[in-house]
Design an enzyme around this catalytic site. Structure first.
Site, PDB file in Angstrom:
ATOM      1  N   ARG A  84       0.699  -1.289   0.171  1.00  0.00           N
ATOM      2  CA  ARG A  84      -0.053  -0.053   0.160  1.00  0.00           C
ATOM      3  C   ARG A  84       0.776   1.266   0.198  1.00  0.00           C
ATOM      4  O   ARG A  84       1.949   1.383   0.671  1.00  0.00           O
ATOM      5  CB  ARG A  84      -0.777   0.040   1.173  1.00  0.00           C
ATOM      6  CG  ARG A  84      -1.871  -0.835   1.344  1.00  0.00           C
ATOM      7  CD  ARG A  84      -2.823  -0.489   2.400  1.00  0.00           C
ATOM      8  NE  ARG A  84      -3.708  -1.496   2.822  1.00  0.00           N
ATOM      9  CZ  ARG A  84      -3.495  -2.209   3.884  1.00  0.00           C
ATOM     10  NH1 ARG A  84      -2.829  -1.762   4.967  1.00  0.00           N
ATOM     11  NH2 ARG A  84      -4.451  -3.026   4.295  1.00  0.00           N
ATOM     12  N   ASP A  90       6.671  -3.947  10.694  1.00  0.00           N
ATOM     13  CA  ASP A  90       4.967  -3.755  10.727  1.00  0.00           C
ATOM     14  C   ASP A  90       4.506  -4.083  12.174  1.00  0.00           C
ATOM     15  O   ASP A  90       3.786  -3.375  12.613  1.00  0.00           O
ATOM     16  CB  ASP A  90       4.465  -4.780   9.745  1.00  0.00           C
ATOM     17  CG  ASP A  90       4.894  -6.204  10.010  1.00  0.00           C
ATOM     18  OD1 ASP A  90       5.876  -6.388  10.613  1.00  0.00           O
ATOM     19  OD2 ASP A  90       4.310  -7.037   9.365  1.00  0.00           O
ATOM     20  N   SER A 130       8.194  -4.716   6.116  1.00  0.00           N
ATOM     21  CA  SER A 130       7.839  -5.783   7.201  1.00  0.00           C
ATOM     22  C   SER A 130       9.037  -7.089   7.126  1.00  0.00           C
ATOM     23  O   SER A 130       8.541  -8.185   6.655  1.00  0.00           O
ATOM     24  CB  SER A 130       6.637  -6.177   6.993  1.00  0.00           C
ATOM     25  OG  SER A 130       5.468  -5.298   6.920  1.00  0.00           O
TER      26      SER A 130
HETATM   27  C1  BG6 Z   1      -1.056  -5.023   7.935  1.00  0.00           C
HETATM   28  C2  BG6 Z   1       0.014  -4.080   7.792  1.00  0.00           C
HETATM   29  O1  BG6 Z   1      -2.043  -4.559   8.539  1.00  0.00           O
HETATM   30  O2  BG6 Z   1      -1.026  -6.272   8.577  1.00  0.00           O
HETATM   31  C3  BG6 Z   1       1.109  -4.797   7.147  1.00  0.00           C
HETATM   32  O3  BG6 Z   1       0.021  -2.863   7.480  1.00  0.00           O
HETATM   33  C4  BG6 Z   1       1.351  -6.074   7.591  1.00  0.00           C
HETATM   34  O4  BG6 Z   1       2.255  -4.153   6.740  1.00  0.00           O
HETATM   35  C5  BG6 Z   1       0.062  -6.914   7.766  1.00  0.00           C
HETATM   36  O5  BG6 Z   1       2.368  -6.998   7.244  1.00  0.00           O
HETATM   37  C6  BG6 Z   1       0.321  -8.109   8.444  1.00  0.00           C
HETATM   38  O6  BG6 Z   1      -0.820  -9.024   7.981  1.00  0.00           O
HETATM   39  P1  BG6 Z   1      -0.809  -9.867   6.624  1.00  0.00           P
HETATM   40  O7  BG6 Z   1      -1.557 -11.231   7.003  1.00  0.00           O
HETATM   41  O8  BG6 Z   1      -1.193  -9.046   5.343  1.00  0.00           O
HETATM   42  O9  BG6 Z   1       0.627 -10.412   6.348  1.00  0.00           O
HETATM   43  C1  GLC Z   2       8.639 -11.768   8.888  1.00  0.00           C
HETATM   44  C2  GLC Z   2       9.511 -10.688   8.845  1.00  0.00           C
HETATM   45  C3  GLC Z   2       9.055  -9.591  10.103  1.00  0.00           C
HETATM   46  C4  GLC Z   2       7.572  -9.405   9.896  1.00  0.00           C
HETATM   47  C5  GLC Z   2       6.741 -10.564  10.129  1.00  0.00           C
HETATM   48  C6  GLC Z   2       5.151 -10.088   9.671  1.00  0.00           C
HETATM   49  O1  GLC Z   2       8.594 -12.254  10.068  1.00  0.00           O
HETATM   50  O2  GLC Z   2      10.718 -11.079   8.942  1.00  0.00           O
HETATM   51  O3  GLC Z   2       9.919  -8.687   9.999  1.00  0.00           O
HETATM   52  O4  GLC Z   2       7.216  -8.337  10.917  1.00  0.00           O
HETATM   53  O5  GLC Z   2       7.002 -11.412   9.052  1.00  0.00           O
HETATM   54  O6  GLC Z   2       4.834  -9.505   8.655  1.00  0.00           O
END
Ligand code: BG6
Ligand code: GLC
Ligand code: BG6
Ligand code: GLC
Length: 914
Positions: free
Chosen positions: A536, A654, A600
């Protein structure tokens, strides 16, 4: 010639007159389609009553659960014995079901004695006959499983457990047997014979036996119907409609015991004086009133009562009844059938009546034949109406507009009466035009079906053992979970210490985020959010003070797989391209806004705006990025594009973004948890505990990167062979072992590996591993969540599996759901054990007995899965009882948090500059 015509005319006229006479006399027995539709509706209502927990006690149609859950699937094999008691014949069978799916059986039939003695006597007789049979077949030395067809209403608790005889029906009435356990009576009788060793494995009603016999040849068979000495039907009902048995999954065969329909007076408007008289003279007055209008045990007697009354009224035999006609039971079903034969019917009638010492005229014979027709026609009509009700129920259960199905049938009346079958089929097709019904005659009786049930019980028991064995390693004891918590604690400490930090698997990365938001943040920011399900770009406007608020505009962009796993340059160029699109879309292309970058993945930071990628995780593997500063890479890509400029202020994990987002609402939020594509936690740590960062004052947020927990083998004792397979097939073998057991990206893969294994063992999908099942990643988190949703009926689970290209049976879907449940439950528990280690650490660090703390949470697994969050919370509570943990769902994603961090950093930066 003329004389012949005249004679024929005379005969036709004579016939018409007689038929009219009988029609008038028995008008009450001739049922129009409207009446039949009404009977059908009444029976439908009665079935519902029988299925309901509260209404069952007063229902006449008892709808007995049979604990037969699956139809034969062709994989049954072995040697079985069966006895068959309750119809016109008592039989013993040896049934051999061979591996190639062809069943062969040897049968032996014996005539059944009329039983009015004590219960013990009956079962001794059955045991004696069986012994005889085994002797003649040379089977005495063998220990064979025995199936028992017992064609009376029995209340069962399990397939092989207590079955109480509710009542005798038909021509049986053995004293002392009612309300006793039939199987243990038979077992006792068998035990008296020391030289044989048999165990009764299953008890089935003849309807069920018939359905199973036919089901072996035609998988569509889901109804069993008996029209013989007695009448009854069974069918496969959805478990969720059966109140009397626990569980909502799949189907179970219900023995309707429809013979008792009308015992509460519901059919009194249709019953005639003859039906009432017949009932009064029966072994069970007031009972089985529907059966008494239909089955062969009673039809002959009904005809006799009608003829007697007609004679008394001077309508037959010149008003002269013989002693035979006055004697109960003198007309039997076989006579009725013979009289109704197409060609020789009239001469048969004459013969039969003469044998009864009546002196029938030609008119008498025609009239008597027509009485028989009306009585058997009514039987077929009533039977058709009830069957139509069952078929409609099946169709509605399946939510189909049109249904194809098969009804397995047995019974002397259906088999030997000349027109019965044809009539029945015709009326059923008229009453339920939207069901294409195949009527399949069971050629070798229901004893064979009992053996099938026994075989299915055998197969299921063996399968259950194998499935339990496969899933056993996923069941973690509290003890094991405590161990996981303790190990996690050790690893957390390792990551914080200078001398162990470099080799620690839980990296405990300092984030240079030193406080949660305080409400003074403000401004307009851009945020990027990369690494979860969605990429995003966001514009975030933050207001401070009394009108404090956050407004967000965002756009989701796709990152194609070839970019995720291409070169670093391509990846960052793509990101910048998306930013350009977004700026254009928002109409802010010229503005040089401060930007917070949610990235992340694990980054080693030396300040808030520097982050060196330690290593890719999850689905990313772009080249030339590991060991590089991601902020620099983003800046370079912006420079390469040379279209706009941005002020990159912060790079944020994240988890940290999530903690900040939630911290904005709740200052007590000091932990950020992601249970999504990946799994990770951050928390506020005391500076004095972070050895690798200078300073002892205050706190700093630590991105634990706990996904790497176990990479040193410390949790290998709980890793299953499936976990190892998933790891080996991943982009980063050997890495992120804990994450691979707890996060959305991998759970589906674990499930897939288990399913492959179970299929190889022949326990699923008929042993066929389909192309789809071979595809990596078919089970996304959203599918797992749907499959495990309790609100979904099994049929819908099957549809989901079908969407995924997995052609499953009902039993398959139950197993798939169970597998998903075991995998996701373990994931939630492990995640809970990890989190318990964190909150316990915080409690101890604060030196309090009781800690109250909020965890900000995000991620598709936590948000979408129906049970994950609950199990996670329960586990934390169990493992960290001194901590009162509030879970706060992050509604706005971590982009908001990244913007808040950027705002703080910007303010501090500006302050620093001044
Ligand atoms: C979101 C965050 O709300 O949650 C992301 O903005 C994050 O950055 C995510 O990685 C984790 O959820 P998923 O299930 O989309 O990996
Ligand atoms: C993976 C990444 C970590 C992140 C997590 C959730 O473990 O290494 O940085 O926070 O995924 O998205
Ligand atoms: C037989 C079954 O085939 O059909 C019996 O094996 C069952 O158990 C019977 O009761 C019904 O037919 P009838 O006419 O013998 O009562
Ligand atoms: C009677 C019995 C029932 C059986 C039927 C057909 O109705 O009660 O259990 O299925 O006869 O034999």
């Amino acid at each position: 010639m003329f004389a012949v015509h005249l004679l024929a005319f005379h005969f036709t006229k004579l016939k018409e007159d007689q038929i009219k006479k009988v029609d008038r006399y028995l008008y009450h027995m001739r049922l129009s389609d409207d009446v039949l539709l009404d009977v059908m509706a009444r029976f439908q209502a009665e079935m519902v009553k029988g299925l309901g927990k509260d209404t069952n006690p007063t229902a006449t149609v008892k709808m007995l659960p049979t604990f037969v859950r699956s139809l034969p699937d062709g994989s049954e094999k072995g040697d079985f014995l069966a006895v068959d008691l309750g119809g016109s014949q008592f039989r013993a069978h040896q049934v051999k079901v061979s591996d190639d799916g062809k069943q062969s059986s040897q049968l032996e039939s014996r005539a059944c004695r009329f039983f009015c003695g004590r219960g013990g006597g009956l079962f001794d007789y059955v045991a004696d006959c069986l012994l005889d049979f085994m002797e003649t077949k040379n089977l005495k030395h063998k220990k064979l499983p025995l199936g028992f067809t017992f064609s009376f209403p029995c209340k069962q608790t399990k397939l092989e457990e207590v079955r109480f005889l509710l009542a005798w029906t038909k021509h049986f009435k053995v004293r002392g047997a009612q309300d006793t356990d039939v199987v243990s009576s038979l077992r006792k009788a068998l035990q008296k014979h020391k030289d044989i060793d048999l165990d009764v494995l299953a008890l089935v009603n003849d309807t069920v036996g018939t359905m199973m016999t036919c089901g072996y040849d035609d998988q569509r068979c889901e109804v069993g119907l008996i029209i013989g000495t007695g009448t009854n039907a069974c069918y496969m009902e959805e478990m969720r409609h059966i109140d009397l048995v626990e569980g909502d999954e799949g189907r179970m065969c219900i023995n309707t015991e429809w013979g008792a329909f009308g015992d509460d007076g519901a059919l009194d408007d249709l019953r005639t004086e003859f039906d009432r008289e017949l009932d009064l003279g029966s072994l069970n007055p007031g009972k089985q009133l529907f059966e008494k209008m239909i089955s062969s045990l009673y039809l002959g007697e009904l005809v006799r009562l009608i003829l007697l009354k007609m004679t008394k009224e001077g309508l037959l035999f010149n008003g002269k009844a013989s002693t035979a006609l006055l004697t109960k039971g003198k007309i039997e079903m076989k006579h009725v059938s013979a009289m109704e034969k197409y060609k020789e019917g009239l001469s048969n009638t004459k013969e039969i009546l003469t044998e009864l010492n009546l002196f029938p005229s030609e008119e008498d014979c025609i009239a008597v034949q027509h009485v028989c027709t009306i009585v058997s026609f009514r039987s077929a009509n009533l039977c058709a109406a009830a069957l139509a009700a069952i078929l409609t129920r099946l169709r509605e259960n399946k939510k189909l507009l049109r249904m194809r199905t098969t009804v397995g049938i047995d019974g002397g009346l259906y088999k030997t009466h000349p027109q019965y079958a044809k009539r029945l089929h015709k009326v059923v097709r008229r009453l339920v035009p939207n069901c294409d019904v195949r009527f399949l005659l069971s050629v070798s009786g229901s004893g064979k079906g009992a053996a099938m049930v026994t075989a299915v019980a055998y197969r299921l028991a063996a399968q259950r053992k194998q499935i339990d064995a496969a899933l056993a390693p996923f069941l973690l004891s509290l003890e094991t979970l405590r161990e996981v918590k303790n190990k996690m604690r050790t690893e957390l400490e390792y990551g914080l210490k200078r001398e162990t930090q470099a080799s620690a698997t839980v990296k405990m990365l300092p984030t240079y985020v030193c406080g949660t938001p305080d409400g003074t943040e403000k401004g307009k920011f851009l945020a990027l959010d990369l690494g979860g399900t969605n990429f995003r770009v966001l514009l975030v406007k933050i207001r401070s003070g009394r009108r404090r608020s956050v407004q967000m505009y965002n756009k989701i962009f796709a990152i194609p797989l070839e970019i995720m796993q291409g070169t670093g340059e391509e990846l960052f160029d793509h990101i910048v391209q998306c930013i350009a699109d977004f700026l254009e879309y928002m109409g802010i292309k010229g503005a040089r806004l401060p930007l917070g970058f949610t990235f992340s993945f694990p980054c080693r930071q030396a300040s808030i705006d520097k982050g060196t990628l330690v290593g890719w995780t999850k689905g990313f593997k772009a080249t030339d990025c590991e060991g590089e500063d991601v902020v620099d890479m983003l800046r370079e890509a912006i420079r390469r594009r040379n279209e706009f400029d941005l002020d990159i202020v912060a790079v944020v994990n994240d988890t940290v973004g999530t903690m900040m987002t939630c911290g904005y609402e709740d200052p007590n939020c000091e932990i950020g948890l992601i249970a999504g594509t990946g799994s990770n936690v951050c928390y506020m740590e005391d500076m004095k505990n972070i050895e690798i960062v200078e300073g002892n004052e205050g706190k700093m947020c630590i991105n634990t990167e706990w996904g790497g927990f176990g990479d040193n083998g410390c949790i290998d004792n709980i890793r299953t062979k499936y976990d190892k397979e998933v790891d080996e097939g991943s982009l980063n073998p050997g890495k992120q072992r804990y994450e691979k057991m707890t996060s959305g990206m991998y759970l589906g893969e674990i499930v897939r590996q288990i399913l492959i294994d179970l299929t190889k063992q022949g326990l699923l999908f008929r042993g066929q591993i389909s192309e789809s099942l071979r595809k990596r990643g078919i089970f996304e988190t959203k599918f797992l969540s749907q499959i495990e949703s309790d609100r979904l009926a099994l049929l819908q689970v099957r549809r989901i599996l079908q969407q995924l290209g997995l052609d499953s049976t009902c039993e398959d879907s139950i197993i798939v759901k169970e597998v998903c449940g075991a995998v996701s439950r373990r994931a939630a528990q492990l995640c809970g054990a990890g989190l318990a280690a964190i909150v316990e650490k915080k409690r101890e660090d604060r030196g309090v007995d009781h800690l109250q703390i909020t965890v900000g949470v995000d991620g598709t697994l936590y948000k979408l899965h129906p049970h994950f969050s609950r199990v996670l919370r329960e586990t934390v509570k169990e493992l960290a009882p001194q901590c009162d943990v509030t879970f706060m769902l992050s509604e706005d994603g971590s982009g908001k948090g990244a913007a808040l961090i950027t705002a703080v950093a910007k303010r501090l930066h500006n302050v620093g500059q001044k």
